[in-house]
Design an enzyme around this catalytic site. Structure first.
Site, short mmCIF file in Angstrom:
data_model
loop_
_atom_site.label_atom_id
_atom_site.label_comp_id
_atom_site.label_asym_id
_atom_site.label_seq_id
_atom_site.Cartn_x
_atom_site.Cartn_y
_atom_site.Cartn_z
N TYR A 166 -13.13 -35.53 11.53
CA TYR A 166 -13.70 -35.40 10.28
C TYR A 166 -13.91 -36.82 9.63
CZ TYR A 166 -14.22 -33.84 5.39
OH TYR A 166 -14.62 -33.88 4.05
N SER A 208 -17.07 -38.40 2.33
CA SER A 208 -15.53 -38.37 1.77
C SER A 208 -14.87 -39.32 1.59
CB SER A 208 -14.94 -37.30 2.99
OG SER A 208 -13.52 -37.26 2.76
#
Length: 266
Positions: free
Chosen positions: A171, A157
């Site tokens: 995350y 990401s």
């Protein structure tokens, strides 16, 4: 007298053929919805046989029906990537059905947005367990049966590269860890085993994972961080994943390809 030109015949295998995946078998984790379902469909469009894995078997069936409607071939295997034994079983099922495994798209992931001082240990661990450790267990299982010329693509990401507008310690840590894991596995496997390992770092794409972010917050963040100032599309990510999986990227390994509208370079 007018001049004439002689056009050379096109090569038997043109450059676009390098993006084809005919005869190859790909395993996609998290293929029940969102980006994973899109990646599975794109791989099938490029000619691959696709093994679909996720915890939600009923949603996997929906992805399978979309692939079969295109005339593609696929296999559904309900799998929890946090369990190394289930990863091994999914790979065994893939080899039993298709005879080999050439591509892994490590896409399974969960998100969280909790202020660091309120995040519980079990919640932080769960995110790392799926996003980082689950990717590692599946990569291990696949690498044991993959031959030279195979490709692993880890779906990281942009939040593994830049700061987030939301409190996403778990995350962000998991995705930054996945980028580091990509480099290390490439170092171990690319030369010795002929398995290329790369990552793709998507920016903000309209999926289930960002559905909870207020649209005003997202728009403001994109205007401030992205030269393109918009979310990405599934197809824009599909093209990058197919590229990294295909022979077109045969001289690329250990890298992270940011598909983020310029956010990480802004």
């Amino acid at each position: 007298m007018g001049s004439t030109t002689t056009q050379r015949p096109l090569p038997e295998n043109g450059v676009l053929d390098l993006f084809r995946l005919d005869g190859r078998t790909a395993l996609v984790t998290g293929a029940s919805s969102g980006l994973g379902a899109g990646f599975a469909l794109a791989l099938a469009e490029a000619g691959a046989q696709v093994v679909l894995t996720a915890r939600r078997a009923d949603r996997l069936r929906e992805t399978a029906e979309r692939i079969e409607a295109l005339g593609g071939e696929c296999l559904v295997v309900a799998t929890d990537v946090t369990d190394p034994e289930q990863c091994e079983e999914a790979v065994a099922a893939a080899v039993a059905r298709f005879g080999k495994l050439d591509i892994l798209i490590n896409n399974a992931g969960v998100s969280s947005a909790v202020p660091a001082l309120r995040e519980r240990p079990e919640d932080f661990r769960q995110v790392l367990d799926v996003n980082l450790m689950g990717a590692y267990w599946m990569a291990q299982s696949c690498a044991r049966v993959m031959g030279p010329g195979s490709s692993i693509v880890n779906v990281a990401s942009v939040l593994g590269l830049i700061k987030s507008v939301l409190p996403q310690a778990a995350y962000a840590a998991s995705k930054a860890g996945l980028i580091g894991l990509t480099r290390d596995l490439s170092q171990q496997w690319a030369g010795r085993r002929g398995i290329r390992v790369n990552a793709v770092a998507p920016g903000f794409v309209a999926t289930e994972m960002i559905a909870e972010m207020p649209s005003e917050t997202l728009d403001e963040f994109l205007r401030a961080t992205s030269p393109l100032a918009r979310t990405g599309t599934q197809r824009e990510l599909d093209a990058a994943v197919v590229f990294l999986a295909a022979p077109a990227s045969s001289y690329i390994t250990g890298t992270t390809l940011a598909v983020d509208g310029g956010m990480s370079g802004h």
